[in-house]
Design a protein around this motif. Structure first.
Motif, PDB file in Angstrom:
ATOM      1  N   MET A 145       0.793  -1.054  -0.008  1.00 46.43           N
ATOM      2  CA  MET A 145      -0.185   0.018   0.095  1.00 46.43           C
ATOM      3  C   MET A 145       0.873   1.156  -0.040  1.00 46.43           C
ATOM      4  O   MET A 145       1.800   1.349   0.771  1.00 46.43           O
ATOM      5  CB  MET A 145      -0.906   0.008   1.226  1.00 46.43           C
ATOM      6  N   THR A 146       0.500   2.073  -0.822  1.00 45.47           N
ATOM      7  CA  THR A 146       1.167   3.342  -0.878  1.00 45.47           C
ATOM      8  C   THR A 146       0.595   4.431  -0.195  1.00 45.47           C
ATOM      9  O   THR A 146      -0.587   4.716  -0.334  1.00 45.47           O
ATOM     10  CB  THR A 146       1.396   3.894  -2.367  1.00 45.47           C
ATOM     11  N   LEU A 147       1.300   5.255   0.741  1.00 48.59           N
ATOM     12  CA  LEU A 147       0.887   6.305   1.570  1.00 48.59           C
ATOM     13  C   LEU A 147       0.834   7.585   0.959  1.00 48.59           C
ATOM     14  O   LEU A 147       1.806   7.924   0.129  1.00 48.59           O
ATOM     15  CB  LEU A 147       1.315   6.277   2.870  1.00 48.59           C
ATOM     16  N   ASP A 148      -0.238   8.248   0.963  1.00 49.44           N
ATOM     17  CA  ASP A 148      -0.248   9.529   0.154  1.00 49.44           C
ATOM     18  C   ASP A 148      -1.005  10.629   1.209  1.00 49.44           C
ATOM     19  O   ASP A 148      -1.858  10.751   1.201  1.00 49.44           O
ATOM     20  CB  ASP A 148      -1.295   9.451  -1.078  1.00 49.44           C
ATOM     21  N   PHE A 149      -0.014  11.288   1.972  1.00 47.71           N
ATOM     22  CA  PHE A 149      -0.619  12.249   3.010  1.00 47.71           C
ATOM     23  C   PHE A 149      -0.906  13.656   2.220  1.00 47.71           C
ATOM     24  O   PHE A 149      -1.192  14.542   2.966  1.00 47.71           O
ATOM     25  CB  PHE A 149       0.308  12.457   4.031  1.00 47.71           C
ATOM     26  N   SER A 150      -1.045  13.605   0.932  1.00 49.37           N
ATOM     27  CA  SER A 150      -1.160  15.140   0.212  1.00 49.37           C
ATOM     28  C   SER A 150      -2.886  15.234   0.317  1.00 49.37           C
ATOM     29  O   SER A 150      -2.888  16.383   0.418  1.00 49.37           O
ATOM     30  CB  SER A 150      -0.886  14.984  -1.294  1.00 49.37           C
ATOM     31  N   VAL A 151      -3.622  14.215   0.780  1.00 48.84           N
ATOM     32  CA  VAL A 151      -4.715  14.391   0.911  1.00 48.84           C
ATOM     33  C   VAL A 151      -5.454  15.262   1.934  1.00 48.84           C
ATOM     34  O   VAL A 151      -6.267  15.864   2.079  1.00 48.84           O
ATOM     35  CB  VAL A 151      -5.528  12.860   0.917  1.00 48.84           C
ATOM     36  N   VAL A 152      -4.588  15.066   2.833  1.00 47.37           N
ATOM     37  CA  VAL A 152      -4.715  15.724   4.272  1.00 47.37           C
ATOM     38  C   VAL A 152      -4.022  17.361   4.503  1.00 47.37           C
ATOM     39  O   VAL A 152      -4.382  18.131   4.812  1.00 47.37           O
ATOM     40  CB  VAL A 152      -4.288  15.200   5.561  1.00 47.37           C
ATOM     41  N   THR A 153      -2.861  17.033   3.599  1.00 45.73           N
ATOM     42  CA  THR A 153      -1.982  18.502   3.656  1.00 45.73           C
ATOM     43  C   THR A 153      -2.759  19.455   2.664  1.00 45.73           C
ATOM     44  O   THR A 153      -2.893  20.696   2.974  1.00 45.73           O
ATOM     45  CB  THR A 153      -0.455  18.494   3.089  1.00 45.73           C
ATOM     46  N   ASN A 154      -3.553  18.900   1.460  1.00 46.85           N
ATOM     47  CA  ASN A 154      -4.321  19.872   0.843  1.00 46.85           C
ATOM     48  C   ASN A 154      -5.431  20.345   1.357  1.00 46.85           C
ATOM     49  O   ASN A 154      -6.083  21.237   0.884  1.00 46.85           O
ATOM     50  CB  ASN A 154      -4.782  19.142  -0.440  1.00 46.85           C
ATOM     51  N   ALA A 155      -6.056  19.405   2.497  1.00 50.97           N
ATOM     52  CA  ALA A 155      -7.122  20.089   3.275  1.00 50.97           C
ATOM     53  C   ALA A 155      -7.001  20.636   4.443  1.00 50.97           C
ATOM     54  O   ALA A 155      -7.621  20.625   5.326  1.00 50.97           O
ATOM     55  CB  ALA A 155      -8.091  18.931   3.194  1.00 50.97           C
ATOM     56  N   TRP A 156      -5.663  21.389   4.396  1.00 54.23           N
ATOM     57  CA  TRP A 156      -5.332  21.668   6.003  1.00 54.23           C
ATOM     58  C   TRP A 156      -6.201  22.765   6.523  1.00 54.23           C
ATOM     59  O   TRP A 156      -6.509  23.046   7.596  1.00 54.23           O
ATOM     60  CB  TRP A 156      -3.851  22.219   5.943  1.00 54.23           C
ATOM     61  N   GLN A 157      -6.901  23.687   5.461  1.00 52.00           N
ATOM     62  CA  GLN A 157      -7.837  24.697   5.945  1.00 52.00           C
ATOM     63  C   GLN A 157      -9.031  24.056   6.365  1.00 52.00           C
ATOM     64  O   GLN A 157      -9.452  24.748   7.681  1.00 52.00           O
ATOM     65  CB  GLN A 157      -8.136  25.664   4.768  1.00 52.00           C
ATOM     66  N   ALA A 158      -9.569  23.074   6.098  1.00 49.65           N
ATOM     67  CA  ALA A 158     -10.706  22.407   6.246  1.00 49.65           C
ATOM     68  C   ALA A 158     -10.389  21.838   7.765  1.00 49.65           C
ATOM     69  O   ALA A 158     -11.329  22.027   8.856  1.00 49.65           O
ATOM     70  CB  ALA A 158     -11.103  21.464   5.457  1.00 49.65           C
ATOM     71  N   LEU A 159      -9.399  21.327   8.047  1.00 53.86           N
ATOM     72  CA  LEU A 159      -8.954  20.734   9.157  1.00 53.86           C
ATOM     73  C   LEU A 159      -8.874  21.532  10.141  1.00 53.86           C
ATOM     74  O   LEU A 159      -9.108  21.536  11.470  1.00 53.86           O
ATOM     75  CB  LEU A 159      -7.503  19.750   8.852  1.00 53.86           C
ATOM     76  N   ALA A 160      -8.205  22.744  10.021  1.00 52.27           N
ATOM     77  CA  ALA A 160      -8.149  23.727  10.620  1.00 52.27           C
ATOM     78  C   ALA A 160      -9.330  24.465  11.240  1.00 52.27           C
ATOM     79  O   ALA A 160      -9.809  24.768  12.439  1.00 52.27           O
ATOM     80  CB  ALA A 160      -7.088  25.095  10.422  1.00 52.27           C
ATOM     81  N   TRP A 161     -10.371  24.588  10.509  1.00 53.97           N
ATOM     82  CA  TRP A 161     -11.568  24.973  10.859  1.00 53.97           C
ATOM     83  C   TRP A 161     -12.288  23.953  11.955  1.00 53.97           C
ATOM     84  O   TRP A 161     -13.285  24.070  12.429  1.00 53.97           O
ATOM     85  CB  TRP A 161     -12.429  25.378   9.543  1.00 53.97           C
ATOM     86  N   GLY A 162     -11.903  22.879  11.395  1.00 52.98           N
ATOM     87  CA  GLY A 162     -12.624  21.673  12.198  1.00 52.98           C
ATOM     88  C   GLY A 162     -11.900  21.636  13.678  1.00 52.98           C
ATOM     89  O   GLY A 162     -12.813  21.323  14.725  1.00 52.98           O
TER      90      GLY A 162
END
Length: 220
Positions: free
Chosen positions: A1-18
């Motif tokens: 399995m290949t890990l791809d953390f870009s999916v969360v780094t690209n959504a950092w603004q949404a996570l910050a508001w979360g």
């Protein structure tokens, strides 16, 4: 399995508001819990039969039922009584009631640790019982129980994750949306775990600093 953390780094603004949503739920929930806690202890100290039984029953019901059941009850049962609340208000109410039951027991323990002589001295000076409770009993008790209340706040902050079950806006609900869009479950929930850990550690540090400043006076 290949890990791809870009999916969360690209959504950092949404996570910050979360994170903001999570902290707002926790702060308002804990504020309500403290109001319930102090009020409940005041009722118990008045030693009136019916109010005391109601407060005791409230504490036992809340402490012996799961938070998930409590929040579902408020969200789904209250509309039958004609009361409709949005998910955010429901989450704050549920967190406040849950935290309030524990706050009553924590504050009660602190109040009972205060020597009765202090209360009697306040009454001898002509103070009303409410003034004695507020000025002579409550603040020393809060100093003794502050670490327990701090732990309760951190626990309440982590409990906000359950509020995603009624679609309240907070960190876990944001993570679930990202996971549903990207199908990257490991990356999303690994990141959420790290964020919750950071929130807890920073909150613990901040509350400890506040406690040192707020209660920086001699015990005697």
């Amino acid at each position: 399995m290949t890990l791809d953390f870009s999916v969360v780094t690209n959504a950092w603004q949404a996570l910050a508001w979360g994170v903001v949503g999570t902290m707002l739920l926790a702060v308002f929930g804990m504020a309500l819990a403290m109001v319930i806690g102090v009020g409940g202890v005041a009722v118990l100290r008045a030693q009136r039969r019916i109010p005391t039984l109601l407060v005791t029953a409230f504490v036992e019901v809340i402490r012996n039922t799961p938070f998930l059941v409590q929040i579902y009850f408020i969200f789904f049962a209250l509309p039958f009584a004609g009361i409709r609340l949005n998910p955010t208000i429901t989450a704050i109410l549920a967190l406040g009631l849950n935290g309030g039951a524990y706050a009553i027991e924590i504050i009660r323990g602190g109040v009972e640790s205060i020597p009765k002589g202090q209360t009697e001295a306040g009454l001898a000076l002509g103070l009303h019982r409410g003034e004695v409770f507020r000025m002579i009993v409550l603040k020393p008790a809060l100093k003794a129980i502050y670490p327990s209340l701090s732990s309760q706040f951190i626990l309440l902050t982590l409990t906000t994750a359950i509020c995603t079950s009624i679609s309240a806006y907070e960190l876990t609900s944001v993570g679930q949306r990202i996971e549903a869009e990207t199908f990257r479950s490991f990356e999303v929930y690994f990141t959420l775990t790290g964020i919750y850990l950071v929130i807890s550690l920073l909150t613990m540090w901040a509350l400890a600093a506040i406690g040192r400043r707020a209660f920086a006076y001699p015990d005697r």
